[in-house]
Design an enzyme around this catalytic site. Structure first.
Site, PDB file in Angstrom:
ATOM      1  N   CYS A 254      17.503  17.722  18.611  1.00  0.00           N
ATOM      2  CA  CYS A 254      17.774  17.499  17.185  1.00  0.00           C
ATOM      3  C   CYS A 254      17.846  18.804  16.412  1.00  0.00           C
ATOM      4  O   CYS A 254      18.557  18.901  15.406  1.00  0.00           O
ATOM      5  CB  CYS A 254      16.730  16.575  16.584  1.00  0.00           C
ATOM      6  SG  CYS A 254      15.030  17.135  16.817  1.00  0.00           S
TER       7      CYS A 254
ATOM      8  N   HIS B 160      10.710  16.421  14.777  1.00  0.00           N
ATOM      9  CA  HIS B 160      12.105  15.982  14.668  1.00  0.00           C
ATOM     10  C   HIS B 160      12.786  16.638  13.474  1.00  0.00           C
ATOM     11  O   HIS B 160      12.191  16.803  12.413  1.00  0.00           O
ATOM     12  CB  HIS B 160      12.146  14.459  14.518  1.00  0.00           C
ATOM     13  CG  HIS B 160      13.520  13.883  14.586  1.00  0.00           C
ATOM     14  ND1 HIS B 160      14.348  14.063  15.674  1.00  0.00           N
ATOM     15  CD2 HIS B 160      14.233  13.135  13.699  1.00  0.00           C
ATOM     16  CE1 HIS B 160      15.504  13.441  15.459  1.00  0.00           C
ATOM     17  NE2 HIS B 160      15.461  12.884  14.264  1.00  0.00           N
TER      18      HIS B 160
END
Length: 816
Positions: A329, A774
């Site tokens: 990510c 994330h």
């Protein structure tokens, strides 16, 4: 129709183990075996070249298979088509696949999921579409070629298999382990920590057999750190986590001296000392890798608005998601952001279909320019941005085709393109980005810019016309002696401005989490550009004095990337703080007051410092003073500055934290002898040749090696931090007083005013560290803010933009 060239195939050999076979996807676009955007029952498949094993599509608009055959003269390809087996399909009445609970990723076998159809093709017989030779597989040699292509680990699969695994190696302490036989340990279920009653999270000392509990872990797993305490008392270095031992000899091994996970190649024998037979072991606890995965999966961003309704997915050009490849990510958020900028769109999108025809590289998979064009086509064309099919018989259900896909509250999100080739290439040879571990988005952005500039230099492109130039600007550093009042100016090139965010605690929430007061972004910029006092050896006064350092913008970039540093060091490990940063009204920055003016009338320049040693460059005085004030020895400070471009104390400090354990960290800097222009004073031809192969001139290579004491790795870093240095001037210390080498050929960016910027995008992060958790990107489009969360692309609601903007890690501003 028969082929008259079939005899030529005898010269071809099956792929070697080390060769990548691109059979899953075209290397120049995202067409795959099932036809990514061609929704028909008879997809065209992928043509795999039997000479170089390049994968190419048969799309009517692009037809990369034809262009590859024409350009290379490689005559034979293997067309590969696949179809999901009926057993792998779900009917509309069946339950959707359960969320992945077993976190240990096992290698899926393609033949268990898909039915494959292959056929040999000759491009000499038919230069437009390739002549199919259906009965060629009856020939034993052709069959061996087909089997070799189909059984080799494909290039995409190589990345998938490693997706959630850390790259762990043995160390000298596991290889040279000495054991003290103390008898058998208690059976499973009866064993407990020798200093408390914990029966899980137990670590067995492989030296003496002591059992100690581990540290408290994510997921509520208890631990009092008695295993670590045992090491501190005995200095026994290696332990194994009970419950993670498998019959195959796998287990969690930790070396306390290396402070890292390691491999014990002789684990079976070492465990036998304490009566443990690995053949009888059953894995009962999560490994460290599994715990990291579980932690990263926890840190996701809400896809619902203030009203609790799911955010609306969006589709179309510039609205294509990137599938999560496993801890990718950080890369996806940066890539989406740079391709939202006009400079990158104009550079790569218009020629995305035709670039390969003029490319000088042998294989598209080995060319960063090809991969950037491929990304431009994938993200900007809109060809792959459509709702994921989810009806009966779909081959594209998210968890079926990508086990790392996010769970969706609705079934209409897109699948996203998979940038496996780009990730493998951009990370190639890098100790961090070549792995599948989570990384820092800001570090990746800097790395990507460096890779693109390196390629431009290598192929002879005008670097000033490359899109990376929009980030380039200069920072001016002014140093003034407190006694003699003389000054020194230095101008350094950079692509980001890192701003410290002061932490002001205001209490704790109901869960005990520390809350921080809001901080204005302008306050952070004031800190960066403020005046700072430091201890300094003045070359004019010939004594130690208190000097003042001030930093200003020498020029302003077209696109300003602001890196918000919200960290504090806990046991020398950076921990992220959730400090809200408040942007100015309308998300606009005015930077006029931060422009530097250079040497002013009436100011007197300081004389040049004496070089610290023959052949060493003149070190950045302010950075040296800052690092030494933190307690680092001078030799370490010098090495850190040499390794990071001799510009910035912050970058040097990060280098130092990453190299604290280097065995030669305190060794003297190795320099060639200081004699005249010959002998040992010149770098070796091998070193010069290696740098010349990367696209630098011999003069540049020689100077870089001289400036870095012959260290090739640091020489590469020096070259990219001195992009305007031709290497033709004097070897050392030849920059005019007050200027770095970068500033001599004219500044990047512009010093024109007004310097006004508007927020274009921001990258946010959830998790305790930038190396876990994330990342997502919010990008301002003509239709409003859009959230890019890996493969999911949705309209961002005003509340999420307002809240996440405060906690962003990177801000991207466009000049207006």
């Amino acid at each position: 129709m028969s082929c008259n060239h079939i005899a030529d195939i005898a010269r071809l050999q099956p792929p070697r183990l080390s060769q990548s076979v691109h059979r899953e996807e075209c290397t120049q676009c995202f067409e795959n075996q099932v036809g990514k955007h061609v929704r028909s029952d008879s997809p065209l498949g992928v043509d795999v070249c039997l000479t170089c094993f390049n994968g190419a599509c048969l799309d009517k608009e692009r037809h990369h298979a034809r262009s590859h055959a024409t350009k290379t003269g490689h005559s034979f390809t293997l067309n590969v088509k696949r179809k999901l087996k009926p057993s792998a399909n779900r009917t509309d009445e069946e339950e959707p696949p359960a969320k992945m609970k077993k976190l240990a990723i096992v290698e899926d076998r393609e033949e268990e999921k898909y039915e494959f159809k292959t056929v040999l093709k000759c491009w000499q017989c038919d230069s437009q579409n390739g002549l199919e030779i259906p009965d060629a597989s009856q020939d034993p040699h052709v069959k061996s070629l087909i089997d070799g292509v189909m059984t080799s680990l494909s290039s995409a699969r190589q990345s998938e298999v490693k997706a959630w695994e850390e790259e762990i190696t043995a160390c000298e302490h596991t290889l040279m382990l000495e054991q003290h036989a103390t008898g058998h340990i208690a059976a499973s279920g009866l064993a407990h920590c020798q200093k408390c009653d914990l029966k899980e999270n137990l670590w067995l000392c492989l030296t003496c057999g002591s059992l100690g509990c581990g540290r408290q872990q994510f997921g509520g797993i208890g631990g009092n750190g008695h295993g670590l305490q045992h090491y501190e008392e005995t200095r026994h270095p290696v332990s194994v986590k009970l419950g993670t031992i498998t019959p195959e000899g796998g287990a969690d091994i930790y070396c306390y001296i290396c402070n890292d996970s390691k491999v014990d190649p002789d684990l079976s024998r070492h465990l036998a000392t304490f009566g443990i037979n690995v053949q009888t072991q059953t894995k009962t606890e999560k490994s460290m890798t599994e715990l990291q995965i579980e932690q990263n999966l926890k840190f996701d961003f809400s896809l619902t608005g203030e009203d609790g309704k799911a955010l609306e997915p969006v589709f179309g050009p510039g609205l294509t998601g990137l599938s999560n490849l496993g801890n990718s990510c950080y890369m996806a958020s940066v890539v989406q952001t740079v391709f939202s900028l006009p400079a990158f769109r104009q550079r790569y999108q218009p020629t995305s279909a035709s670039h390969w025809e003029s490319c000088h590289e042998t294989l598209p998979a080995e060319c960063i320019d090809c991969q950037m064009h491929k990304l431009a086509d994938g993200l900007l064309s809109g060809r792959y941005s459509h709702p994921r099919p989810h009806g009966s018989g779909s081959a594209s259900a998210p968890k079926e085709t990508n086990p790392l896909a996010h769970d969706s509250p609705t079934p209409v999100f897109q699948e996203g393109v998979r940038p496996t080739g780009f990730k493998a290439l951009v990370g190639k040879g890098h100790e961090e980005f070549a792995t599948m571990r989570q990384q820092d988005a800001e570090e990746f952005f800097t790395h990507l810019v460096t890779v693109l500039r390196r390629h431009a230099k290598k192929v002879g492109l005008d670097e000033k016309k490359e899109p990376t130039e929009v980030f380039a600007f200069r920072m001016e550093q002014r140093l003034e002696c407190g006694d003699c009042k003389r000054v020194r100016y230095r101008v350094d090139a950079t692509d980001t401005v890192s701003v410290p965010v002061p932490a002001k605690e205001k209490g704790k929430d109901a869960d005990g989490k520390t809350l921080y007061e809001d901080v204005q972004l302008k306050e952070c910029l004031d800190i960066v550009t403020g005046t700072e006092a430091l201890e300094y050896q003045c070359p004019g006064c010939q004594k130690k004095v208190i000097a003042t350092k001030r930093t200003r913008f020498a020029t302003f970039p077209e696109v300003l990337v602001v890196h918000a540093k919200k960290f504090q060091l806990v046991n020398w490990v950076p921990a992220k703080l959730d400090i809200p940063v408040i942007l100015p009204e309308s998300d606009e920055l005015q930077l006029d007051e931060y422009l530097g003016r250079g040497l002013q009338p009436g100011e007197t320049e300081l004389p040049n410092d004496e070089a610290a040693a023959p052949g060493l460059p003149q070190f950045n005085e302010a950075a040296m003073a800052q690092l030494e004030a933190m307690g680092f020895p001078a030799i370490r400070c010098q090495k850190a500055l040499l390794a990071t471009g001799n510009n910035d104390a912050e970058a040097a400090m990060e280098w130092l934290f990453g190299h604290m354990e280097d065995p030669d960290i305190d060794a003297p800097i190795q320099l060639p002898s200081s004699g005249g222009g010959g002998g040992n004073s010149e770098p070796s031809s091998e070193q010069v040749g290696m740098l010349a192969d990367m696209g630098f001139t011999s003069a540049q290579a020689r100077k870089a090696l001289r400036e870095t004491g012959g260290n090739a790795e640091r020489a590469v870093e020096w070259l990219f931090s001195h992009p305007d240095d031709t290497g033709e001037d004097a070897p050392t210390g030849s920059a005019p007083a007050g200027q770095s080498q970068q500033a001599q050929s004219g500044p990047a960016g512009s010093s024109e005013l007004p310097a006004r910027y508007r927020l274009k995008a921001f990258i946010s992060h959830k998790g305790p560290s930038v190396h876990s958790g994330h990342y997502v990107a919010h990008i301002r489009t003509e239709e409003g803010w859009v959230l890019f969360n890996d493969e999911k692309v949705v309209k961002a609601d005003a509340e999420s933009v307002r809240e996440l903007k405060k906690l962003a890690y990177l801000y991207v501003f466009e000049r207006v």
